[in-house]
Write an enzyme that holds these catalytic residues in place. Structure first.
Site, PDB file in Angstrom:
ATOM      1  NE  ARG A 111      -2.045  -2.248   3.228  1.00 24.27           N
ATOM      2  CZ  ARG A 111      -2.438  -2.666   4.426  1.00 24.27           C
ATOM      3  NH1 ARG A 111      -3.539  -2.187   4.958  1.00 24.27           N
ATOM      4  NH2 ARG A 111      -1.729  -3.549   5.110  1.00 24.27           N
TER       5      ARG A 111
HETATM    6  C1  UD1 Z   1      -1.943  -6.909  11.242  1.00 25.36           C
HETATM    7  C2  UD1 Z   1      -2.831  -7.925  11.973  1.00 25.36           C
HETATM    8  C3  UD1 Z   1      -4.140  -7.238  12.395  1.00 25.36           C
HETATM    9  C4  UD1 Z   1      -3.831  -5.998  13.215  1.00 25.36           C
HETATM   10  C5  UD1 Z   1      -2.892  -5.061  12.459  1.00 25.36           C
HETATM   11  C6  UD1 Z   1      -2.463  -3.917  13.360  1.00 25.36           C
HETATM   12  C7  UD1 Z   1      -2.357 -10.147  11.036  1.00 25.36           C
HETATM   13  C8  UD1 Z   1      -2.841 -11.226  10.125  1.00 25.36           C
HETATM   14  N1  UD1 Z   1      -3.117  -9.056  11.104  1.00 25.36           N
HETATM   15  O1  UD1 Z   1      -2.589  -6.555  10.037  1.00 25.36           O
HETATM   16  O2  UD1 Z   1      -4.925  -8.138  13.167  1.00 25.36           O
HETATM   17  O3  UD1 Z   1      -5.053  -5.328  13.533  1.00 25.36           O
HETATM   18  O4  UD1 Z   1      -1.705  -5.763  12.067  1.00 25.36           O
HETATM   19  O5  UD1 Z   1      -1.707  -2.976  12.674  1.00 25.36           O
HETATM   20  O6  UD1 Z   1      -1.339 -10.312  11.678  1.00 25.36           O
HETATM   21  N2  UD1 Z   1       5.012  -8.974   7.955  1.00 25.36           N
HETATM   22  C9  UD1 Z   1       6.074  -9.816   7.736  1.00 25.36           C
HETATM   23  N3  UD1 Z   1       5.894 -10.902   6.932  1.00 25.36           N
HETATM   24  C10 UD1 Z   1       4.716 -11.214   6.343  1.00 25.36           C
HETATM   25  C11 UD1 Z   1       3.611 -10.336   6.585  1.00 25.36           C
HETATM   26  C12 UD1 Z   1       3.791  -9.233   7.394  1.00 25.36           C
HETATM   27  O7  UD1 Z   1       7.160  -9.594   8.256  1.00 25.36           O
HETATM   28  O8  UD1 Z   1       4.638 -12.237   5.648  1.00 25.36           O
HETATM   29  C13 UD1 Z   1       5.212  -7.803   8.822  1.00 25.36           C
HETATM   30  C14 UD1 Z   1       4.993  -6.476   8.112  1.00 25.36           C
HETATM   31  O9  UD1 Z   1       6.207  -5.999   7.592  1.00 25.36           O
HETATM   32  C15 UD1 Z   1       4.475  -5.581   9.239  1.00 25.36           C
HETATM   33  C16 UD1 Z   1       3.788  -6.560  10.199  1.00 25.36           C
HETATM   34  O10 UD1 Z   1       4.263  -7.857   9.864  1.00 25.36           O
HETATM   35  O11 UD1 Z   1       5.531  -4.946   9.940  1.00 25.36           O
HETATM   36  C17 UD1 Z   1       2.268  -6.530  10.073  1.00 25.36           C
HETATM   37  O12 UD1 Z   1       1.927  -6.841   8.731  1.00 25.36           O
HETATM   38  P1  UD1 Z   1       0.834  -6.001   7.939  1.00 25.36           P
HETATM   39  O13 UD1 Z   1       0.740  -6.543   6.572  1.00 25.36           O
HETATM   40  O14 UD1 Z   1       1.085  -4.544   8.110  1.00 25.36           O
HETATM   41  O15 UD1 Z   1      -0.475  -6.473   8.732  1.00 25.36           O
HETATM   42  P2  UD1 Z   1      -1.839  -5.696   8.863  1.00 25.36           P
HETATM   43  O16 UD1 Z   1      -2.638  -5.907   7.627  1.00 25.36           O
HETATM   44  O17 UD1 Z   1      -1.582  -4.315   9.297  1.00 25.36           O
HETATM   45 CA    CA Z   2       0.298  -2.900   9.557  1.00 25.75          CA
END
Ligand code: UD1
Ligand code: CA
Length: 322
Positions: free
Chosen positions: A16
């Site tokens: 995003r």
């Molecule tokens: C996540 C939570 C959601 C919460 C929100 C708060 C999950 C499935 N959802 O959603 O419940 O309300 O955060 O902000 O966890 N990341 C990795 N590897 C991956 C995917 C993500 O390292 O494969 C890291 C991203 O870089 C980020 C964090 O995990 O720092 C959260 O990932 P993001 O995609 O931002 O999750 P949200 O959709 O915000």
């Molecule tokens: Ca997030």
């Protein structure tokens, strides 16, 4: 208090943001988002040797940026298969530890140490397997919702994409800050399945898995709405910027600095200012910089990075024209 470890998730691609720069390296008031998260983890007493960052997209850039902290550990998540998969990549780091671990998303620069400490205390007092940090927010869209049972206890987390109309109305959200027992977390990660709308391994399924096993799981509303703001887009980055500026300017007000028109003044997070200094409207203070006592800056001034001002300096732009 037991020795805590921390896992920080920073591998995501930040779709995003539409960027080639890893999200956690985007700047907020002069510092990277990840700096703020590392600050609070340090403030709650976790030494660098006990902090593991999960990196993936732009991993080399993140490691280079943090090279001045050689104690930090890094693990690679080659493919971004979800937050649960990301934590599982730190499996070896967790397996070496029989104790509590904080898990945090790296995109939450507004969290404060006091709130994390509250979460850690609730976790320890209840001898829980997991304590989820939650917040009550006015607009929960895009976030995971906390479903509670009739008695108000934790039931499960449902992601927006998987929520029904009733669940979407819930305004208590998952902040993505958790305390877990490391051993029990590892057990729960093994049971994750990608049977959801996004086809990902969700860390958010772990608390319910643990509870179904008979362990104690709490959802603790330890965080404010502002702290819960994750940076997923440029709009959210700008919102976080405004909140961080308010904090920085409020801090300098408390330290005896006059800033009469906060909304036309920018102060980098790495600027130091002595008391009785006056910052006049439309001034931009880049950092790092050191400003002495009793200085006057502006109006319409730009202070470049690296500036040092002796006490009682008057710093104004050259406004002479033609
Ligand atoms: C996540 C939570 C959601 C919460 C929100 C708060 C999950 C499935 N959802 O959603 O419940 O309300 O955060 O902000 O966890 N990341 C990795 N590897 C991956 C995917 C993500 O390292 O494969 C890291 C991203 O870089 C980020 C964090 O995990 O720092 C959260 O990932 P993001 O995609 O931002 O999750 P949200 O959709 O915000
Ligand atoms: Ca997030």
């Amino acid at each position: 208090m037991s020795q805590w470890r921390a896992v920080i998730l920073a591998a995501g691609k930040s779709k995003r943001m539409k960027t080639s720069v890893p999200k956690v390296l985007h700047r907020l008031c002069g510092r990277a988002l990840i700096d703020y998260v590392l600050d609070v983890v340090t403030q709650v007493g976790v030494p660098d040797e006990n902090i593991c960052l999960v990196v993936g997209f732009g991993a080399d850039q993140v490691k280079r940026y943090l090279a001045h902290r050689p104690g930090l550990r890094f693990v690679h998540q080659e493919q971004q298969l979800g937050t649960g998969h990301a934590v599982a990549c730190a499996g070896e780091f967790l397996a070496r530890h029989d104790g509590p671990v904080l898990v945090l998303a790296g995109d939450m620069p507004l969290i404060t140490a006091g709130s994390i400490e509250r979460l850690m205390q609730s976790f320890e007092q209840a001898s829980a397997a997991c304590a989820i940090g939650t917040a009550h927010v006015t607009d929960p869209s895009g976030l995971g919702r906390i479903v509670r049972d009739a008695g108000g206890g934790f039931e499960r987390i449902v992601e927006e994409a998987d929520a029904d109309e009733q669940e979407k109305k819930i305004r208590e959200i998952n902040t993505s800050i958790y305390a877990f027992d490391a051993r029990q977390l590892l057990g729960a990660l093994e049971k994750l399945r990608p049977d959801n709308q996004q086809g990902e391994l969700y860390l958010t399924d772990c608390p319910a898995i643990l509870q179904d096993n008979g362990a104690t799981v709490l959802a603790v509303a330890a965080f404010s709405e502002l702290e819960a703001l994750g940076v997923n887009s440029r709009r959210e980055l700008a919102r976080a910027h405004r909140i961080m500026q308010d904090r920085i300017i409020g801090h300098w007000h408390d330290q005896g600095v006059t800033i009469l028109d906060p909304h036309t003044v920018y102060i980098d997070a790495r600027v130091e200012i002595g008391p009785d200094t006056v910052i006049l409207p439309f001034s931009y203070l880049d950092g790092p910089a050191m400003i002495g006592r009793g200085c006057t800056i502006g109006p319409f001034a730009y202070l470049p990075p690296g500036t040092t001002l002796a006490d009682n300096t008057r710093w104004e732009p050259n406004l002479s024209t033609r």
